[in-house]
Design an enzyme around this catalytic site. Structure first.
Site, PDB file in Angstrom:
ATOM      1  CE1 TYR A  49      -0.929   5.643  -3.643  1.00 48.24           C
ATOM      2  CE2 TYR A  49       0.899   7.184  -3.438  1.00 48.24           C
ATOM      3  CZ  TYR A  49      -0.322   6.723  -2.997  1.00 48.24           C
ATOM      4  OH  TYR A  49      -0.938   7.328  -1.930  1.00 48.24           O
ATOM      5  CG  ASN A  81      11.870   6.597  -5.787  1.00 48.38           C
ATOM      6  OD1 ASN A  81      12.867   7.239  -6.065  1.00 48.38           O
ATOM      7  ND2 ASN A  81      11.868   5.696  -4.814  1.00 48.38           N
ATOM      8  CB  THR A  82       5.348   6.421  -7.737  1.00 48.12           C
ATOM      9  OG1 THR A  82       6.093   5.201  -7.836  1.00 48.12           O
ATOM     10  CG2 THR A  82       4.380   6.517  -8.891  1.00 48.12           C
ATOM     11  CD  GLU A 158       3.287  -3.140   0.468  1.00 48.37           C
ATOM     12  OE1 GLU A 158       2.389  -3.374   1.279  1.00 48.37           O
ATOM     13  OE2 GLU A 158       4.031  -2.143   0.554  1.00 48.37           O
ATOM     14  CB  CYS A 190      10.699   1.560  -6.353  1.00 49.97           C
ATOM     15  SG  CYS A 190       9.240   0.976  -5.450  1.00 49.97           S
TER      16      CYS A 190
END
Ligand code: DGL
Length: 278
Positions: A49, A81-82, A158, A190
């Site tokens: 994102y 957070n995004t 990830e 994040c």
């Protein structure tokens, strides 16, 4: 015979992220609210994102929140957070359930000990939105903020933290700026980044690491209690009945592995969601 309270609202909490980062929030929510069932949504098919325009993130987050509410969520946490920076106010206006973000909680966590200069590591979207900088200015006037976008951390997390050398290199690369500016706390802004905490601590000794997750879970607890939405606490914790269910727009196998590595859970119920369903 032990009595088990049955009152309360058994509907689940929805928690979303672009990927596996929100599992750091799931962990704290389970600790603070062990009786609550959780529906987790990873938008791994559209990760990251961070570089996306605010409007696009807003659209994605709204789609996911609607999905979680349709599945029965009584409250939703933007465990990203995004998503919080770009979409919290927007989504709050659109749905009837309470929606909680991570940024206010992050600033509360920052404020829990004295601070003069704070570092912020986050995605380029969160840094560029100025959301943390604004809340810090409001609540902690005089605190200097040094912000650094670290988009390269997200894929390393990830991938399940397997590339140790790559992690060390990336962390070292970003840590330099904070050594120069002498911060006393670093906001891991994040939700993927608390998973890099051992590396961050090694690179920045003496700097207090700030993870918004615990405060987010505490805020969720207050909201559920205030709105009479909490599931009844039971005197038999073993049979709280709390269930976990996971959804991803990416690979089921990937999320399954991430759940095992980051939450220590095997055999989780993970479902694929086709983007056309949102
Ligand atoms: N976990 C997300 C956050 O907290 C960001 C990862 C991404 O760029 O998708 O901002």
């Amino acid at each position: 015979m032990r009595s088990v309270a049955t009152r309360g609202d058994p509907r689940p909490i929805g928690i979303m992220d672009s990927g596996a980062g929100g599992l750091t929030v799931v962990k704290e929510v389970r600790r603070v609210l062990p009786n609550e069932s959780i529906l987790y949504f990873a938008d791994a098919g559209r990760l990251p994102y961070g570089p996306r325009p605010a409007e696009e993130v807003r659209t994605f987050v709204y789609q996911i929140v609607k999905f979680l509410v349709a599945k029965g969520a009584k409250a939703v946490v933007l465990g990203c957070n995004t998503a919080t920076a770009h979409a919290l106010d927007y989504v709050r206006e659109k749905v009837d359930v309470p929606v909680i973000g991570v940024i206010d909680a992050g600033v509360r966590a920052l404020a829990s000990s004295p601070v003069r200069a704070a570092g912020l590591i986050a995605t380029e979207g969160t840094v560029g939105s100025g959301a943390y900088q604004r809340v810090i200015k409001e609540r902690l006037p005089g605190v200097e903020v040094v912000a650094e976008a670290c988009p390269d951390f997200v894929p390393l997390v990830e991938a399940g933290l397997v590339d140790q050398e790559g992690i060390e290199r990336a962390v070292e690369n970003h840590a330099r700026i904070f050594r120069k500016t002498k911060i006393d706390a670093l906001i891991m802004g994040c939700t993927h980044f608390p998973l890099l905490r051992p590396w961050l601590e090694a690179a920045l000794p003496g700097v207090r690491m700030v993870d918004p997750a615990r405060e987010t879970a505490e805020e969720l607890k207050r909201v559920l209690e205030d709105m009479d939405l909490a599931n009844a606490s039971r005197d038999d914790a073993e049979s709280s009945g709390a269930e976990l269910e996971f959804y991803t727009t990416g690979s089921v196998g990937d999320l399954d592995r991430q759940i095992e590595v980051f939450l220590g859970l095997t055999g989780a119920r993970v479902h694929h969601v086709d983007l056309s369903m949102l």
